[in-house]
Motif scaffolding. Sequence first.
Motif, short mmCIF file in Angstrom:
data_model
loop_
_atom_site.label_atom_id
_atom_site.label_comp_id
_atom_site.label_asym_id
_atom_site.label_seq_id
_atom_site.Cartn_x
_atom_site.Cartn_y
_atom_site.Cartn_z
N MET A 24 0.54 -1.32 -0.10
CA MET A 24 -0.05 0.19 0.00
C MET A 24 0.93 1.24 0.18
SD MET A 24 -2.89 1.46 0.29
CE MET A 24 -4.07 0.64 0.52
N ASP A 25 0.66 2.07 -1.09
CA ASP A 25 1.20 3.55 -0.85
C ASP A 25 0.51 4.54 -0.41
OD1 ASP A 25 3.30 5.21 -1.57
OD2 ASP A 25 2.80 5.36 -3.64
N PHE A 26 0.75 4.71 0.88
CA PHE A 26 0.06 5.70 1.63
C PHE A 26 0.27 7.25 1.19
CE2 PHE A 26 0.34 2.26 4.62
CZ PHE A 26 -1.08 1.86 4.91
N ASP A 27 -0.76 8.07 1.01
CA ASP A 27 -0.35 9.60 0.95
C ASP A 27 -0.28 10.19 2.05
OD1 ASP A 27 -1.87 9.36 -1.56
OD2 ASP A 27 -3.66 9.55 -0.68
N LEU A 28 -0.47 9.77 3.27
CA LEU A 28 -0.07 10.24 4.47
C LEU A 28 0.19 9.18 5.58
CD1 LEU A 28 0.64 12.78 6.55
CD2 LEU A 28 -2.03 12.98 6.65
N VAL A 29 1.04 9.37 6.48
CA VAL A 29 1.25 8.22 7.64
C VAL A 29 1.51 9.29 8.75
CG1 VAL A 29 2.53 6.55 8.85
CG2 VAL A 29 2.19 6.20 6.28
N VAL A 30 0.73 9.13 9.76
CA VAL A 30 0.75 9.89 11.12
C VAL A 30 1.51 8.69 12.00
CG1 VAL A 30 -0.32 11.04 12.98
CG2 VAL A 30 -1.06 11.36 10.75
N LYS A 31 2.53 9.23 12.61
CA LYS A 31 3.51 8.19 13.45
C LYS A 31 3.51 8.49 14.87
CE LYS A 31 6.86 6.09 11.40
NZ LYS A 31 8.55 6.02 10.57
N ASN A 32 3.61 7.69 15.70
CA ASN A 32 4.21 7.95 17.21
C ASN A 32 2.99 8.69 17.75
OD1 ASN A 32 6.41 6.26 16.69
ND2 ASN A 32 7.74 8.17 16.05
N GLY A 33 1.95 8.73 17.63
CA GLY A 33 0.90 9.49 18.32
C GLY A 33 0.08 8.34 19.41
N ILE A 34 -0.68 9.06 20.24
CA ILE A 34 -1.33 8.31 21.14
C ILE A 34 -2.90 8.55 20.71
CG2 ILE A 34 -2.29 7.63 23.68
CD1 ILE A 34 0.46 9.19 24.50
N ILE A 35 -3.57 7.61 20.05
CA ILE A 35 -4.81 7.64 19.51
C ILE A 35 -5.78 7.37 20.59
CG2 ILE A 35 -6.40 6.90 17.68
CD1 ILE A 35 -3.99 5.48 16.32
N VAL A 36 -6.89 8.58 20.56
CA VAL A 36 -8.06 8.43 21.33
C VAL A 36 -9.21 8.34 20.73
CG1 VAL A 36 -9.02 9.68 23.34
CG2 VAL A 36 -6.71 10.10 22.85
N THR A 37 -10.11 7.28 21.07
CA THR A 37 -11.36 7.08 20.45
C THR A 37 -12.11 7.32 21.66
OG1 THR A 37 -11.61 4.64 21.04
CG2 THR A 37 -10.44 5.42 19.07
N ALA A 38 -13.71 7.07 21.00
CA ALA A 38 -14.80 7.35 21.95
C ALA A 38 -14.88 6.34 23.19
CB ALA A 38 -16.14 7.31 21.43
N SER A 39 -14.28 5.19 22.83
CA SER A 39 -14.25 4.20 24.03
C SER A 39 -12.89 3.78 24.65
CB SER A 39 -14.54 2.86 23.41
OG SER A 39 -13.74 2.59 22.11
#
Length: 503
Positions: free
Chosen positions: A1-16
């Motif tokens: 997969m050739d991504f347009d954008l990759v966001v790295k090294n974050g802490i993802i927060v969801t509603a749960s």
Amino acid sequence: MDFDLVVKNGIIVTASEVLQPGLEIGIKDGKIICIGTALPASTSTQVIEAEGAYITPGGVDSHVHLAQKNSPTGDGWETGSRSAIAGGTTTIIAFASQPKDATSLYPVLEDYDKKAKDQSYADYGYHFILTNPTKAILQEELPVMAAQHGITSVKLYMTYEAMRVDDRQVLDILFACRSLGMTTMIHAESHDMINLIIEGLERNKNADPFFHAVARPRIAEDEASYRAISLAELADAPMLIVHMSSEVAVNHVREAQTRLLPIHAETCPHYLFLLSEEIKGKSHDHFSGAKHVCSPPLRHHPKDLEGLWQSIANGTFTTFSSDHAPSKYDHPGGKRLGLVDGIPRFTKIPNGLPGVETRIPLLFGQTPACQPPEKANLTLSRFVQLTATNPAKLYGLAGRKGSIAPGYDADLIIWHPKDTGAVTISQDLMHHDIDYTPFEGVHVGNWPRYTILRGQVVWDKSKGVVGNMKYGQYLKRGKGQVLTGRIGNLPRGMIEDERRYWL
């Protein structure tokens, strides 16, 4: 997969939940394709290093007033949406308002569409404000608006002479919206209580801006909220009571929710952070209190704020919106309409405050991301629910907006790493077209470092707004979800199938 954008090294927060640190988000063609580790990046892939910062969904502000005829000095679509993305909001839902003498919604939609087209930095949709709900509108036009135009919500007013609908009209609208799966929003204040008090204040020559708060006491919101809930219960229809400011009124909602009624509640930043003391103005500029005139008004006591914060934390509130409805202050057609021959007249001051840019940072600043856990007013997941996930679900954008998951639009807020993004709010930092912010001097623990809309960086804190005004897309929305309670309840005291005798 050739991504347009990759966001790295974050802490993802969801509603749960808050996901484990270090996960990466792969984005292609404006969509989130996957969440994983060690995602490949080609020479054409843009990579954003989050440096351990939190990543939350782009904000959905479901209560924004832009380019309305009754606010000629307020924000238009260009400036309002620009302000939105600078504060982390990627989707706004604004109001197409029906004039009282209008007998069709088609001209209302056409006129508002022209104002918004190619003028928005953010993705956007509309609610209708109904002031003249004729049988033709309810039975013939609303079904077309929902099916063909994706406008699946309406707003009603129980006060303001030029906009209010009576209880019978509220019922007619509730029944019509229930049959279509539309969301009904309602501004709940007692019109007659307010009018009686205003007459007395004017008779006694009490007309300074502060008396706006006296004219609209908490009991006027409490009574109207209870009445609105009763009307919705009779109609067995979902309802959202907007911009709630009274703990007693919110308790009416909570009691209804415990009976599994589909009653949702919304509040706004000014009711959590500001008190009516602000409306008294400054010693050098007594009329400056007009900057804080809104309806319902700011309340008098800190305990009012505390009650609302409890309802933020315990789940009573479904959404947290800005109610961005500003007028300029230092302008003869704005707040200074309330100076008549140099004499203050609070009844002439345009209602409303700017807040679409400050909404998300103010609330994020009250989470454990910015506060010691014992002082935080809400969890990070609750923050995501209120600012993004719940409004997306409630207003028919589920599956596209409001979450960080594969298949969703790549709408993200990337915050600053811990202890590096603190800001003191000031007018100089704002991107609206208003000459003040009611939150001047308020300290927030973080500010969006990047706002990403459908895979494109539209706000970069180091550079400012970098998005294209024509990038914002109109959102054709589906049916909203019931997020609390259920349909099919029997009003208290009725016998089984009692409605069938009169429906």
